[in-house]
Scaffold this active site. Structure first.
Site, PDB file in Angstrom:
ATOM      1  CG  HIS A   1     -16.312 -23.521  -1.081  1.00 53.58           C
ATOM      2  ND1 HIS A   1     -15.498 -22.415  -0.974  1.00 53.58           N
ATOM      3  CD2 HIS A   1     -17.546 -23.053  -1.426  1.00 53.58           C
ATOM      4  CE1 HIS A   1     -16.198 -21.335  -1.259  1.00 53.58           C
ATOM      5  NE2 HIS A   1     -17.441 -21.700  -1.531  1.00 53.58           N
TER       6      HIS A   1
ATOM      7  CG  ASP B   1     -13.650 -16.447  -9.873  1.00 51.26           C
ATOM      8  OD1 ASP B   1     -14.844 -16.505 -10.229  1.00 51.26           O
ATOM      9  OD2 ASP B   1     -13.304 -16.313  -8.692  1.00 51.26           O
TER      10      ASP B   1
ATOM     11  NE  ARG C   1     -21.149 -13.841 -10.783  1.00 55.38           N
ATOM     12  CZ  ARG C   1     -20.760 -14.636  -9.789  1.00 55.38           C
ATOM     13  NH1 ARG C   1     -19.477 -14.933  -9.638  1.00 55.38           N
ATOM     14  NH2 ARG C   1     -21.633 -15.110  -8.941  1.00 55.38           N
TER      15      ARG C   1
ATOM     16  CB  SER D   1     -17.291 -17.944  -9.111  1.00 58.32           C
ATOM     17  OG  SER D   1     -16.495 -17.200  -8.224  1.00 58.32           O
TER      18      SER D   1
ATOM     19  CE  LYS E   1     -12.941 -18.227  -5.430  1.00 57.29           C
ATOM     20  NZ  LYS E   1     -13.968 -17.676  -6.304  1.00 57.29           N
TER      21      LYS E   1
END
Length: 429
Positions: A82, A161, A168, A183, A187
């Protein structure tokens, strides 16, 4: 238990109990906690922070709000990457098929771009026929067939989320490191990977502008992953300068294919190989043992390219089809001769966004052919009157504002001793 009790506890600096966290996330997902109440709690977390136990439990609660994929019965270990996002960051495109060619399975859930940062799905959707939306069964089928899949997260994964992220965005709490970490990790845990490598960007084109903040985010995410049984490591990588020489959807796909074909810009190749080696190590695979290839070899011998073509075809795309090209081009010339000493990632990303490569709102469309080609990178020589940037857009009226974004984006010096910054700044494990 009620929302006001939880808000007051965090407002006053108390540690939230596991029961409070589980309840508030579940109740918010069901619609029993009002948006204004969750807004107040998000601001309290932004101001008061969370400790390791709270962040880990918050992540698990968001994970529990939806489905969790399971690929543990695959015939190879799973690993994923990620990135926190940047400019010219097309690394997922060459990385996923390279790691698959080396012997691991890569279930990669990716997102779309917003603002100056590009999105992996937007880039891939510039390939004719390619589909981002896959069911869990289709995702599994592509993984079985090719060893790698890149797709959108389905609505059943971490729905809490999805709601909290949107909240947010409009309440000034995006920058909360505990909420960012939870967050991302909710995922990633939901996608069922066995190990994870995080690419935490640092610099003007990144979400985290300084190494200290990036290191804190990396440490928080690594702890969440390891606390929840997913072997996790993070690299802090440079994002003061764009990655590669292409910024924009189809432009970046073309550059990724160059890398997969054994060429491409040195920085994109370097980061692809570094992250691939980290992913293999996290998955327990060692190049040279049991048929596991080194990523650099997979890029050289054509196996990574073959893996890419199989992945694209498996998701409906045609890897041989021509990519979209913008209708108009404008060249920006170097104003002086010398060494390019600075090229600001944020301003280049802003220019690409103004050309149509990005979106201001999630529902906006992107121009697949729009973007910026960089003719020089920091440390390279430029000559006055020679091309410095090529701008690509479908509407010529976009050029002036894009060129304005680039006016202060670079420095050219004569007789300057240039000191190159390392691409990988630190490793957090």
């Amino acid at each position: 238990m009620d929302a006001i009790e939880v808000i007051r506890a965090k407002r006053d600096g108390a540690e939230l109990s596991p029961e409070q966290i589980d309840w508030v996330i579940a109740a918010y997902t069901r619609g029993e906690v009002a948006e204004e109440q969750m807004s107040a709690l998000a601001m309290a977390i932004y101001l008061r922070g969370m400790n390791r136990a709270e962040v880990s439990r918050w992540t698990l609660a968001m994970l529990a709000s939806g489905d969790r994929l399971d690929f543990s019965d695959l015939d190879r270990p799973t690993t994923d990457k990620h990135s926190t996002g940047g400019v010219g960051d097309k690394i997922t495109l060459p990385l996923t098929p390279t790691v698959a060619a080396c012997g691991a399975a890569v279930p990669q859930l990716s997102g779309r771009g917003l603002g100056h940062t590009g999105g992996t799905l937007d880039k891939l959707e510039s390939i004719p026929g390619w589909r981002a939306e896959l069911s869990p069964q289709e995702m599994r089928g592509v993984l079985d067939t090719t060893g790698g899949v890149i797709c959108a997260a389905g609505p059943g994964l971490a729905p809490a989320d999805r709601r909290l992220y949107a909240l947010r965005d409009v309440t000034g709490t995006v920058e909360s490191i505990p909420l960012i970490a939870a967050s991302i990790m909710s995922k990633k845990l939901a996608e069922g990977t066995g190990s994870l490598v995080l690419d935490v960007k640092v610099g003007s084109g990144a979400f985290m502008k300084d190494a200290a903040s990036a290191r804190e985010l990396a440490r928080t995410m690594v702890d969440i992953g390891n606390d929840n049984g997913v072997r996790t490591v993070a690299l802090l990588t440079e994002m003061g300068t764009p990655l590669g020489r292409a910024v924009g959807n189809a432009l970046e796909v073309a550059e990724a294919v160059e890398v997969l074909s054994g060429g491409g810009p040195a920085d994109v190749v370097e980061l692809t190989v570094e992250l691939a080696r980290e992913m293999l190590a996290a998955a327990g695979l060692t190049p040279g043992e049991n048929g596991v290839k080194d990523p650099a070899e997979a890029l050289r011998d054509g196996s990574a390219l073959a893996s890419w073509e199989a992945l694209v075809r498996a998701q409906g795309g045609d890897p041989a089809a021509p990519l979209p090209v913008a209708a108009e081009r404008r060249v920006v010339l170097a104003p002086a001769s010398g060494t390019l000493t600075r090229l600001d990632a944020y301003q280049v990303g802003l220019a690409a966004w103004r050309l149509g490569a990005g979106r201001a709102r999630k529902e906006d469309a992107v121009s697949f052919g729009a973007g910026v080609t960089l003719h020089a990178k920091p440390g390279e020589g430029v000559a006055a009157g020679e091309p410095l940037f090529t701008l690509h857009a479908d509407e010529p009226e976009r050029f002036d504002r894009a060129a304005q974004a680039l006016e202060g984006a670079f420095d050219i010096g004569a007789d300057v001793a240039f000191e190159e910054r390392p691409l990988v700044i630190d490793r957090v494990a």
